[in-house]
Design a protein around this motif. Sequence first.
Motif, mmCIF file in Angstrom:
data_model
loop_
_atom_site.group_PDB
_atom_site.id
_atom_site.type_symbol
_atom_site.label_atom_id
_atom_site.label_comp_id
_atom_site.label_asym_id
_atom_site.label_seq_id
_atom_site.Cartn_x
_atom_site.Cartn_y
_atom_site.Cartn_z
ATOM 1 N N ARG A 16 3.136 -2.449 4.073
ATOM 2 C CA ARG A 16 1.694 -2.626 4.229
ATOM 3 C C ARG A 16 1.417 -4.080 4.580
ATOM 4 N NH1 ARG A 16 3.328 -2.044 -0.808
ATOM 5 N NH2 ARG A 16 3.100 0.187 -0.757
ATOM 6 N N SER A 17 0.230 -4.363 5.085
ATOM 7 C CA SER A 17 -0.111 -5.718 5.526
ATOM 8 C C SER A 17 -0.049 -6.743 4.401
ATOM 9 C CB SER A 17 -1.486 -5.733 6.183
ATOM 10 O OG SER A 17 -1.420 -5.036 7.420
ATOM 11 N N CYS A 72 1.055 -5.616 9.041
ATOM 12 C CA CYS A 72 2.196 -4.700 9.059
ATOM 13 C C CYS A 72 1.889 -3.607 10.077
ATOM 14 C CB CYS A 72 2.387 -4.114 7.661
ATOM 15 S SG CYS A 72 3.908 -3.164 7.477
#
Length: 96
Positions: A22-23, A32
């Motif tokens: 995930r980011s 991400c």
Amino acid sequence: RRTPAPAWLPAAKGEEGDFCLRSSDCAAGLCCARHFWSKICKPVLREGQVCTRHRRKGTHGLEIFQRCQCAEGLACRLQREHGPTDASRLHTCQRH
């Protein structure tokens, strides 16, 4: 006393090209995004860079090479051309 972080938890935020889920796994200025069949940290798009505008909600997940979104204060808009309006379908990050 604090317990040490599990070995699978990265000690630092991911840099460009590092694998992520995930980011929030990536350092500032990165997101991400999918790259082939995995996800890596990629740079958030800056003004003038080509971006992807999704016509239908949910189509972002179908891309094999995702791009990050435009940075804060920028929007993904159709590039302004000096010719016919349908000459280019290219979208770029532009100021609101």
